[in-house]
Design a protein around this motif. Structure first.
Motif, PDB file in Angstrom:
ATOM      1  N   GLN A   1      99.086  -1.031  67.302  1.00 38.76           N
ATOM      2  CA  GLN A   1      99.356  -0.221  68.489  1.00 38.76           C
ATOM      3  C   GLN A   1      98.341   0.923  68.599  1.00 38.76           C
ATOM      4  N   ILE A   2      98.020   1.571  67.496  1.00 36.42           N
ATOM      5  CA  ILE A   2      97.025   2.649  67.526  1.00 36.42           C
ATOM      6  C   ILE A   2      95.678   2.097  68.005  1.00 36.42           C
ATOM      7  N   SER A   3      95.316   0.937  67.525  1.00 34.49           N
ATOM      8  CA  SER A   3      94.075   0.293  67.947  1.00 34.49           C
ATOM      9  C   SER A   3      94.088   0.013  69.451  1.00 34.49           C
ATOM     10  N   ALA A   4      95.220  -0.437  69.963  1.00 39.13           N
ATOM     11  CA  ALA A   4      95.351  -0.683  71.407  1.00 39.13           C
ATOM     12  C   ALA A   4      95.195   0.623  72.183  1.00 39.13           C
ATOM     13  N   PHE A   5      95.767   1.721  71.682  1.00 39.10           N
ATOM     14  CA  PHE A   5      95.588   3.021  72.344  1.00 39.10           C
ATOM     15  C   PHE A   5      94.107   3.376  72.408  1.00 39.10           C
ATOM     16  N   GLN A   6      93.405   3.173  71.300  1.00 36.96           N
ATOM     17  CA  GLN A   6      91.989   3.550  71.237  1.00 36.96           C
ATOM     18  C   GLN A   6      91.138   2.724  72.196  1.00 36.96           C
ATOM     19  N   ARG A   7      91.568   1.527  72.533  1.00 39.27           N
ATOM     20  CA  ARG A   7      90.856   0.668  73.486  1.00 39.27           C
ATOM     21  C   ARG A   7      91.366   0.857  74.922  1.00 39.27           C
ATOM     22  N   ASP A   8      92.325   1.767  75.103  1.00 40.90           N
ATOM     23  CA  ASP A   8      92.997   1.952  76.396  1.00 40.90           C
ATOM     24  C   ASP A   8      93.625   0.656  76.884  1.00 40.90           C
ATOM     25  N   ASP A   9      94.171  -0.105  75.960  1.00 39.84           N
ATOM     26  CA  ASP A   9      94.838  -1.374  76.255  1.00 39.84           C
ATOM     27  C   ASP A   9      96.341  -1.121  76.379  1.00 39.84           C
ATOM     28  N   GLY A  10      96.756  -0.720  77.571  1.00 37.46           N
ATOM     29  CA  GLY A  10      98.159  -0.395  77.804  1.00 37.46           C
ATOM     30  C   GLY A  10      99.084  -1.572  77.575  1.00 37.46           C
ATOM     31  N   ASN A  11      98.688  -2.754  78.031  1.00 45.17           N
ATOM     32  CA  ASN A  11      99.533  -3.932  77.823  1.00 45.17           C
ATOM     33  C   ASN A  11      99.702  -4.229  76.338  1.00 45.17           C
ATOM     34  N   GLY A  12      98.616  -4.133  75.595  1.00 42.57           N
ATOM     35  CA  GLY A  12      98.690  -4.374  74.156  1.00 42.57           C
ATOM     36  C   GLY A  12      99.571  -3.358  73.454  1.00 42.57           C
ATOM     37  N   ALA A  13      99.357  -2.078  73.745  1.00 46.57           N
ATOM     38  CA  ALA A  13     100.154  -1.019  73.111  1.00 46.57           C
ATOM     39  C   ALA A  13     101.634  -1.180  73.445  1.00 46.57           C
ATOM     40  N   PHE A  14     101.920  -1.474  74.692  1.00 41.07           N
ATOM     41  CA  PHE A  14     103.301  -1.642  75.169  1.00 41.07           C
ATOM     42  C   PHE A  14     103.983  -2.826  74.487  1.00 41.07           C
ATOM     43  N   SER A  15     103.221  -3.844  74.145  1.00 40.90           N
ATOM     44  CA  SER A  15     103.794  -5.054  73.543  1.00 40.90           C
ATOM     45  C   SER A  15     104.371  -4.814  72.150  1.00 40.90           C
ATOM     46  N   TYR A  16     103.970  -3.736  71.488  1.00 38.57           N
ATOM     47  CA  TYR A  16     104.481  -3.431  70.143  1.00 38.57           C
ATOM     48  C   TYR A  16     105.768  -2.610  70.180  1.00 38.57           C
ATOM     49  N   ALA A  17     106.209  -2.233  71.366  1.00 37.93           N
ATOM     50  CA  ALA A  17     107.460  -1.479  71.524  1.00 37.93           C
ATOM     51  C   ALA A  17     108.635  -2.446  71.659  1.00 37.93           C
ATOM     52  N   THR A  18     109.812  -1.982  71.268  1.00 34.09           N
ATOM     53  CA  THR A  18     111.018  -2.793  71.416  1.00 34.09           C
ATOM     54  C   THR A  18     111.354  -2.959  72.897  1.00 34.09           C
ATOM     55  N   ASP A  19     112.226  -3.913  73.171  1.00 36.61           N
ATOM     56  CA  ASP A  19     112.669  -4.136  74.547  1.00 36.61           C
ATOM     57  C   ASP A  19     113.298  -2.879  75.143  1.00 36.61           C
ATOM     58  N   SER A  20     114.051  -2.132  74.337  1.00 36.85           N
ATOM     59  CA  SER A  20     114.708  -0.929  74.874  1.00 36.85           C
ATOM     60  C   SER A  20     113.688   0.150  75.235  1.00 36.85           C
ATOM     61  N   ILE A  21     112.629   0.279  74.472  1.00 41.05           N
ATOM     62  CA  ILE A  21     111.583   1.248  74.810  1.00 41.05           C
ATOM     63  C   ILE A  21     110.845   0.791  76.061  1.00 41.05           C
ATOM     64  N   ARG A  22     110.553  -0.504  76.147  1.00 38.46           N
ATOM     65  CA  ARG A  22     109.865  -1.021  77.338  1.00 38.46           C
ATOM     66  C   ARG A  22     110.733  -0.831  78.589  1.00 38.46           C
ATOM     67  N   ALA A  23     112.029  -1.030  78.442  1.00 44.56           N
ATOM     68  CA  ALA A  23     112.932  -0.822  79.589  1.00 44.56           C
ATOM     69  C   ALA A  23     112.956   0.653  79.997  1.00 44.56           C
ATOM     70  N   LEU A  24     112.888   1.540  79.022  1.00 48.11           N
ATOM     71  CA  LEU A  24     112.905   2.978  79.295  1.00 48.11           C
ATOM     72  C   LEU A  24     111.696   3.403  80.135  1.00 48.11           C
ATOM     73  N   PHE A  25     110.519   2.862  79.819  1.00 46.46           N
ATOM     74  CA  PHE A  25     109.300   3.262  80.524  1.00 46.46           C
ATOM     75  C   PHE A  25     108.966   2.357  81.700  1.00 46.46           C
ATOM     76  N   GLY A  26     109.399   1.125  81.648  1.00 48.12           N
ATOM     77  CA  GLY A  26     109.206   0.231  82.780  1.00 48.12           C
ATOM     78  C   GLY A  26     107.861  -0.455  82.866  1.00 48.12           C
ATOM     79  N   THR A  27     106.781   0.316  82.746  1.00 44.06           N
ATOM     80  CA  THR A  27     105.448  -0.269  82.870  1.00 44.06           C
ATOM     81  C   THR A  27     104.537   0.246  81.755  1.00 44.06           C
ATOM     82  N   PRO A  28     103.523  -0.538  81.403  1.00 41.99           N
ATOM     83  CA  PRO A  28     102.549  -0.065  80.418  1.00 41.99           C
ATOM     84  C   PRO A  28     101.843   1.212  80.870  1.00 41.99           C
TER      85      PRO A  28
END
Length: 144
Positions: A42-69
């Motif tokens: 996830q840190i590597s995805a942040f460094q590449r500005d890869d929102g989809n990648g970073a978001f994919s490492y979060a649980t379903d409940s975290i993804r539901a909380l934020f809605g979008t990458p």
């Protein structure tokens, strides 16, 4: 303010857990590598500005909380700059608090401020790990 509140809650849980015996213990060494791999990815995805990648490492409940990458990335950029763009980071203890794995990671940001992040980890039904939130245990201080 939210960080301070979260840190107080976790500190209370740690104190209460230790007061009631074996509710806090050192994490299973066999799980450490898998958990660290997810956090590093996830840190590597942040460094590449890869929102989809970073978001994919979060649980379903975290993804539901934020809605979008995009919303997730904006939150990380504004509230967790040391995690978004670390100068360095170091894994510390893997603790089990009331059955929940908590991975400590110490960050130094590009501006030399520090942060001890507590990653709440959740094992998925398929045996993989995801990040179920990050709490900040120490306010940022200037590294020397």
């Amino acid at each position: 303010m939210v960080r301070l509140f979260a840190a107080v809650l976790l500190a209370s849980a740690l104190f209460v857990g230790s007061a009631f015996g074996q509710q806090i213990e050192e994490g299973d060494p066999s799980k450490k590598a898998a958990i660290r791999d997810v956090i590093e990815a996830q840190i590597s995805a942040f460094q590449r500005d890869d929102g989809n990648g970073a978001f994919s490492y979060a649980t379903d409940s975290i993804r539901a909380l934020f809605g979008t990458p995009e919303r997730f990335m904006r939150m990380v950029q504004s509230s967790y700059s040391q995690i978004y763009r670390p100068r360095s980071f170091e894994f510390r203890r893997l603790l089990i608090v009331r059955g929940e794995p908590i991975q400590e990671v110490f960050f130094v940001g590009l501006d030399l401020t520090t942060m001890l992040a507590l990653y709440r980890m959740e094992e998925q039904p398929d045996g993989t790990w995801r990040i179920n939130g990050v709490l900040v245990a120490e306010p940022g201080e200037q590294a020397t």
